[in-house]
Design an enzyme around this catalytic site. Structure first.
Site, mmCIF file in Angstrom:
data_model
loop_
_atom_site.group_PDB
_atom_site.id
_atom_site.type_symbol
_atom_site.label_atom_id
_atom_site.label_comp_id
_atom_site.label_asym_id
_atom_site.label_seq_id
_atom_site.Cartn_x
_atom_site.Cartn_y
_atom_site.Cartn_z
ATOM 1 N N ILE A 1 0.825 -1.208 0.000
ATOM 2 C CA ILE A 1 0.000 0.000 0.000
ATOM 3 C C ILE A 1 0.864 1.265 0.000
ATOM 4 C CG2 ILE A 1 -1.614 1.323 1.447
ATOM 5 C CD1 ILE A 1 -2.717 -1.533 2.361
ATOM 6 N N LYS B 1 -3.671 -2.337 16.166
ATOM 7 C CA LYS B 1 -4.373 -1.457 15.222
ATOM 8 C C LYS B 1 -5.503 -0.692 15.923
ATOM 9 C CE LYS B 1 -1.981 -2.196 11.495
ATOM 10 N NZ LYS B 1 -1.212 -1.091 10.888
ATOM 11 N N TYR C 1 -1.941 -8.211 16.553
ATOM 12 C CA TYR C 1 -2.105 -7.297 15.418
ATOM 13 C C TYR C 1 -3.361 -6.447 15.607
ATOM 14 C CZ TYR C 1 -2.636 -5.758 10.545
ATOM 15 O OH TYR C 1 -2.782 -5.009 9.398
HETATM 16 N N1 LIG Z 1 -2.698 -5.909 3.153
HETATM 17 C C1 LIG Z 1 -3.766 -5.951 3.930
HETATM 18 O O1 LIG Z 1 -4.653 -6.824 3.775
HETATM 19 C C2 LIG Z 1 -3.946 -4.933 5.017
HETATM 20 C C3 LIG Z 1 -5.194 -4.838 5.631
HETATM 21 C C4 LIG Z 1 -5.367 -3.903 6.641
HETATM 22 C C5 LIG Z 1 -4.330 -3.088 7.001
HETATM 23 N N2 LIG Z 1 -3.135 -3.196 6.395
HETATM 24 C C6 LIG Z 1 -2.081 -2.290 6.820
HETATM 25 O O2 LIG Z 1 -1.597 -1.597 5.693
HETATM 26 C C7 LIG Z 1 -0.262 -1.158 5.952
HETATM 27 C C8 LIG Z 1 0.614 -1.552 4.792
HETATM 28 O O3 LIG Z 1 0.661 -2.950 4.741
HETATM 29 P P1 LIG Z 1 0.803 -3.760 3.388
HETATM 30 O O4 LIG Z 1 -0.323 -4.709 3.332
HETATM 31 O O5 LIG Z 1 1.075 -2.843 2.273
HETATM 32 O O6 LIG Z 1 2.067 -4.667 3.766
HETATM 33 P P2 LIG Z 1 3.552 -4.707 3.270
HETATM 34 O O7 LIG Z 1 3.598 -4.835 1.790
HETATM 35 O O8 LIG Z 1 4.211 -5.733 4.106
HETATM 36 O O9 LIG Z 1 4.104 -3.263 3.625
HETATM 37 C C9 LIG Z 1 4.570 -2.941 4.899
HETATM 38 C C10 LIG Z 1 5.620 -1.872 4.756
HETATM 39 O O10 LIG Z 1 6.053 -1.519 6.073
HETATM 40 C C11 LIG Z 1 7.462 -1.668 6.143
HETATM 41 N N3 LIG Z 1 7.886 -1.991 7.488
HETATM 42 C C12 LIG Z 1 7.472 -3.002 8.296
HETATM 43 N N4 LIG Z 1 8.116 -2.932 9.471
HETATM 44 C C13 LIG Z 1 8.934 -1.859 9.388
HETATM 45 C C14 LIG Z 1 9.843 -1.255 10.273
HETATM 46 N N5 LIG Z 1 10.042 -1.725 11.514
HETATM 47 N N6 LIG Z 1 10.507 -0.171 9.858
HETATM 48 C C15 LIG Z 1 10.316 0.341 8.616
HETATM 49 N N7 LIG Z 1 9.474 -0.182 7.737
HETATM 50 C C16 LIG Z 1 8.790 -1.266 8.135
HETATM 51 C C17 LIG Z 1 7.768 -2.757 5.156
HETATM 52 O O11 LIG Z 1 9.129 -2.715 4.817
HETATM 53 P P3 LIG Z 1 10.040 -4.029 4.968
HETATM 54 O O12 LIG Z 1 9.556 -4.968 3.907
HETATM 55 O O13 LIG Z 1 11.398 -3.498 4.757
HETATM 56 O O14 LIG Z 1 9.828 -4.559 6.354
HETATM 57 C C18 LIG Z 1 6.853 -2.351 4.014
HETATM 58 O O15 LIG Z 1 7.404 -1.261 3.305
HETATM 59 C C19 LIG Z 1 0.128 -1.784 7.287
HETATM 60 O O16 LIG Z 1 -0.069 -0.818 8.299
HETATM 61 C C20 LIG Z 1 -0.854 -2.919 7.431
HETATM 62 O O17 LIG Z 1 -1.037 -3.280 8.775
HETATM 63 C C21 LIG Z 1 -2.915 -4.091 5.401
#
Ligand SMILES: NC(=O)c1ccc[n+]([C@@H]2O[C@H](COP(=O)([O-])OP(=O)(O)OC[C@H]3O[C@@H](n4cnc5c(N)ncnc54)[C@H](OP(=O)(O)O)[C@@H]3O)[C@@H](O)[C@H]2O)c1
Length: 244
Positions: free
Chosen positions: A17, A152, A148
């Site tokens: 995202i 959130k 988790y």
């Molecule tokens: N995908 C879903 O279904 C979903 C649903 C609800 C909410 N969300 C939320 O949406 C947001 C984005 O998630 P996403 O689904 O796009 O997942 P994602 O592709 O795993 O993206 C997460 C991002 O956060 C970074 N990150 C994680 N831990 C970190 C740290 N300690 N320091 C710096 N960067 C860090 C990751 O980088 P690295 O790879 O380097 O760790 C990556 O750039 C999150 O807040 C997630 O909880 C996602």
């Protein structure tokens, strides 16, 4: 262009995202800085975001690192938009939990954004916008998600309080709560992403999971002046999963 001349910081902008938001914010005229942590995704993002965003290695759960990051980005101008999006997923039923996982999840998903807001507030522009990525898990009792989901939920609460405290400075704070979205996040905790999303899609009225661009567009809305009279709000983007 809805973000012309704006300076935007996106934490967790190297994949999923956050990456989609970085491209969209840039296309809308913003100068964009993104952060990530793991070497592999940082390198990939530097390639993919060349000419689009500057990619900075910064641990979103480390308070001194967050403060350094904000100082560094603020050297390039007043920060107008902060999309605090970095988070980690965790799966495990109550009997599986351990203290280390709690500390890791809450450091990245709660402590990090809270202290980022603290560091950002004094250096953000009047009319600035902070968007926090929560999740519909905060509203659900989905088994195996206690860490988790509770992290959130804490973020939703932080968003509301920050909205109240920063309103006098003209800074809006809103929460974006996506539903299941194809990003690879579930694979990072060892789940079969395709099977997990297919199962979740059966619980979504629109009959499918979300795409990163659909969530990024909601982030753009909250970040831009399109949402100039919104603060303390939670915007749910979940195909109706928790709404109908
Ligand atoms: N995908 C879903 O279904 C979903 C649903 C609800 C909410 N969300 C939320 O949406 C947001 C984005 O998630 P996403 O689904 O796009 O997942 P994602 O592709 O795993 O993206 C997460 C991002 O956060 C970074 N990150 C994680 N831990 C970190 C740290 N300690 N320091 C710096 N960067 C860090 C990751 O980088 P690295 O790879 O380097 O760790 C990556 O750039 C999150 O807040 C997630 O909880 C996602």
């Amino acid at each position: 262009m809805r973000l012309q001349g704006k300076l935007a910081l996106i934490t967790g902008g190297t994949t999923g995202i956050g990456l989609a938001a970085a491209k969209l914010f840039h296309a809308e005229g913003a100068r964009v800085f993104v952060t990530g942590r793991s070497a592999a995704t940082l390198a990939q993002a530097r390639d993919e975001l060349r000419g689009v965003a500057e990619v900075i290695e910064s641990d979103a759960g480390d308070v001194p690192a967050i403060e350094r990051l904000v100082t560094e980005v603020a050297k390039h101008g007043t920060i107008d938009i902060a999309f605090l999006n970095a988070a980690i997923l965790h799966k495990g039923t109550l009997s599986d939990l351990d203290e280390r996982s709690f500390d890791q999840v809450f450091a990245t998903n709660v402590k990090g954004p809270l202290f980022a807001i603290r560091a950002l507030a004094p250096v953000m522009s009047r009319g600035g916008s902070i968007v926090l990525t929560s999740s519909i898990n905060a509203q659900l009792g989905m088994p195996g998600t206690s860490l988790y989901a509770s992290s959130k939920a804490a973020l939703v609460s932080i968003g509301r309080v920050a909205a109240a405290e920063l309103a006098p400075r003209g800074i809006r704070v809103n929460v974006l709560s996506p539903g299941p979205t194809a990003t690879g996040i579930t694979a990072k905790v060892g789940l079969d992403e395709a099977a997990t999303l297919a199962h979740l899609a059966t619980q979504i009225p629109l009959g499918r999971t979300g795409e990163v661009d659909e969530v990024a567009r909601a982030a753009l809305f909250l970040a831009s002046t399109d949402a100039s009279f919104m603060t303390g709000e939670e915007l749910v983007v979940d195909g109706g999963m928790t709404r109908v």
